[in-house]
Design an enzyme around this catalytic site. Structure first.
Site, PDB file in Angstrom:
ATOM      1  N   GLU A  83       0.838  -1.205   0.000  1.00  0.00           N
ATOM      2  CA  GLU A  83       0.000   0.000   0.000  1.00  0.00           C
ATOM      3  C   GLU A  83       0.880   1.265   0.000  1.00  0.00           C
ATOM      4  O   GLU A  83       0.622   2.217   0.737  1.00  0.00           O
ATOM      5  CB  GLU A  83      -0.953  -0.008   1.200  1.00  0.00           C
ATOM      6  CG  GLU A  83      -1.976  -1.132   1.108  1.00  0.00           C
ATOM      7  CD  GLU A  83      -3.038  -1.075   2.202  1.00  0.00           C
ATOM      8  OE1 GLU A  83      -4.200  -1.379   1.901  1.00  0.00           O
ATOM      9  OE2 GLU A  83      -2.694  -0.749   3.354  1.00  0.00           O
ATOM     10  N   GLU A  92      -6.462  -7.949  -1.180  1.00  0.00           N
ATOM     11  CA  GLU A  92      -6.953  -7.843   0.199  1.00  0.00           C
ATOM     12  C   GLU A  92      -8.448  -7.612   0.134  1.00  0.00           C
ATOM     13  O   GLU A  92      -8.905  -6.465   0.034  1.00  0.00           O
ATOM     14  CB  GLU A  92      -6.275  -6.698   0.965  1.00  0.00           C
ATOM     15  CG  GLU A  92      -4.850  -6.965   1.364  1.00  0.00           C
ATOM     16  CD  GLU A  92      -4.315  -5.908   2.335  1.00  0.00           C
ATOM     17  OE1 GLU A  92      -5.145  -5.232   3.000  1.00  0.00           O
ATOM     18  OE2 GLU A  92      -3.089  -5.755   2.417  1.00  0.00           O
TER      19      GLU A  92
END
Length: 584
Positions: A158, A234
């Site tokens: 991320e 995710e």
């Protein structure tokens, strides 16, 4: 040789289109003796892969002390995944977030003066390069094109939410390829245009992280990843909890519908989480987006497998969805059975806080980092000049910051508490000759700009407006304290309120998972047979601590409680977990 590549529209396994249906298991949050059970449940759900982060600070808590044994045996974990016939996805960070202590980064690393975190800074890159090479020594020989099962490796994590240093990402890729990693490399970001643009490179395959609005998220992802398979690496099927909040849950049917939408769109998926596990010891992280929120001990995550690895309603709902798109075994994991219910009388051993260090002290209270202390508690002591009180019976104590909670004593008597979660830095204290602060680090921030911030009593500290110096700091080794309590050697006997050690014995017919009810206690730490279960706090929402059966035994077992504020001298083990009121 088996190959795994990325084609124009699909992942390709030996040249044939292949959809990844994976689930996250963090080996460092699960007792090693229970890895195989959780992996088997992944297969029975219908998954064809297991994903894990690699927690750098678990493998190298002290610089140069690299460990791949026991809980840190990543190679064994990957081999167990292979033994179930499943592929593996490895995400080594170096930053992982995961609501894990310091986002997975070692404290020794983030404490280096002048370090440029998560960017092209020489000190940082040198340490990261050494770390990644060690991880890839484990991963490279287990890649699918070498007869193993690893099909993907992720670069950073991320990153678009943190930075935009393309040279940094390119260095990670170069280190990864030079270490012999040949499988496809991916990145993950939330499907926001700015994050997707900043968090990857053209040669890396972009994936998304989200838990709802699948069609919209995939559309945004496709705009930034115009070719190849779409993947939600995710798929947030639950959420984490923090002290003082609620237990977060998502409706099983609603989550299953989102999963169905993803799979109907032809996307690959990784469930985050399949099984969350537990932040044993003091490994939980914290969030800080304007307010410090330490994460609880449980990482149940409202996942398809609960904290004890038992299938939930979400497991069965997801299994029904997966069966529409892929083969699912007929066999089901065993349904959870109630854990043994026990009541245990506890013996109090008195105040367990160690005596103050006998040294000259320092001008400012040293941080946990300066002390090289990885535990959650440090005792700080300083002598007070009578002049700080003037003619008054009390004076304000002011710190620059308390990270994260401090119990304040004057001449050994309680004077109050300072809590970061309440933005407290000032307390009126009575006249006295010595001030003591017992400071708890409640969880290191795992996301955003506060990564690596120093912990402890942050100076300068003033009393009555005057600078207090001569601080003596005493790091506290909780495992040693617990052992002393177990032997009856810690503190004076008695049942005084406040800090108190409690110990007791209980018998089991066989080793068994347990749920320790903490509802009668205020705040502290618990150990079973010397194993550090974690923190408890009446602030909630969590009310039980999970005890993995692997740390128990047939016959007599030992419980030790290190209470900070006062506890009833009795322990109860209950049949089911109590994680608090929900947000539904």
């Amino acid at each position: 040789m088996t190959t795994f590549t990325i084609g124009e529209t699909d992942f390709l396994l030996d040249g044939a289109p292949h959809r990844i249906i994976s689930g996250a298991l963090h080996y460092f949050r699960i007792h090693p003796d229970q890895w195989a059970d959780r992996i088997r449940s992944a297969r029975l759900l219908g998954l064809n892969a297991v994903e894990t982060y690699v927690a750098w600070n678990a493998h190298e808590p002290e610089r140069g002390a690299w460990d791949t044994t026991g809980w840190n045996d990543l190679g064994r974990f990957l081999d167990l995944v292979a033994a179930e016939g499943l592929h593996a996805i490895v995400r080594p960070g170096p930053y992982i977030c995961a609501e894990w202590h310091n986002g997975g980064l070692p404290v020794w690393l983030t404490g280096i003066e002048g370090l440029g975190l998560r960017r092209s800074e020489p000190q940082y890159l040198a340490a990261v390069t050494d770390y990644l090479r060690r991880v890839y020594d484990i991963v490279a020989p287990r890649q699918i094109d070498r007869g193993g099962n690893v099909i993907l490796v992720q670069i950073e994590n991320e990153y678009g939410a943190y930075g935009d240093d393309a040279d940094y990402l390119r260095t990670l890729v170069e280190v990864t390829r030079a270490a012999g990693i040949t499988v496809p490399l991916t990145t993950v970001d939330q499907p926001e245009p700015a994050m997707l643009a900043a968090g990857s490179l053209p040669e890396l395959h972009k994936t998304g992280s989200f838990g709802s609005r699948a069609a919209d998220r995939l559309r945004t992802l496709r705009e930034h990843q115009p070719t190849g398979p779409l993947m939600c690496s995710e798929f947030w099927d639950g959420w984490f909890d923090w002290w003082g909040g609620v237990h977060h849950t998502t409706d099983a049917a609603a989550s299953a519908a989102e999963l169905d939408a993803l799979l109907a769109a032809g996307a690959s998926v990784n469930l985050y989480m399949l099984h969350g596990g537990t932040n044993f010891g003091a490994t939980s992280g914290a969030n800080h987006k304007g307010r410090y929120l330490p994460v609880v001990t449980s990482y149940d995550y409202d996942a398809p497998l609960d904290e004890a690895g038992r299938p939930t309603a979400k497991f069965h709902a997801f299994r029904d969805v997966i069966a529409k798109y892929a083969p699912v075994p007929d066999e089901l994991p065993a349904a959870g059975t109630p854990a043994p219910a026990l009541t245990v009388a506890l013996t109090a051993t008195g105040d367990w806080m160690p005596a103050a260090a006998d040294d000259d002290g320092s001008a400012e209270p040293p941080t946990f980092e300066r002390l090289g202390h990885l535990g959650p508690l440090v005792r700080y002591d300083a002598d007070l000049d009578p002049a700080v009180f003037g003619d008054d019976d009390a004076a304000p104590l002011e710190s620059t910051a308390v990270r994260d909670m401090a119990w304040v004593l004057v001449d050994g008597r309680p004077a109050g508490r300072l809590a970061r979660i309440h933005h407290e830095r000032t307390l009126s204290i009575p006249r006295g000759a010595r001030v003591t602060l017992l400071v708890e680090e409640q969880g290191r921030v795992d996301y955003g700009e506060r990564l690596g911030e120093p912990k402890g009593l942050i100076g300068p500290v003033r009393v009555g407006g005057r600078h207090v110096t001569g601080w003596r700091a005493t790091p506290i080794d909780l495992a040693s304290v617990a052992a002393a309590v177990a032997s009856g050697a810690a503190g004076a006997a008695g049942t005084a309120p406040g800090r108190i050690g409690l110990r007791g014995a209980f018998a089991l017919d066989a080793a068994s998972d347990l749920f320790l009810d903490t509802d009668g206690w205020a705040k502290g730490f618990a150990f079973v047979n010397g194993f550090f279960l974690g923190r408890y706090w009446r602030n909630g929402p969590q009310r039980t601590l999970f005890v993995p059966g692997a740390v128990t035994r047939a016959g007599e077992n030992e419980l030790v409680v290190l209470e900070l504020e006062g506890a009833a001298p009795v322990a109860r083990f209950v049949p089911h977990p109590v994680l608090g009121p929900t947000d539904e």
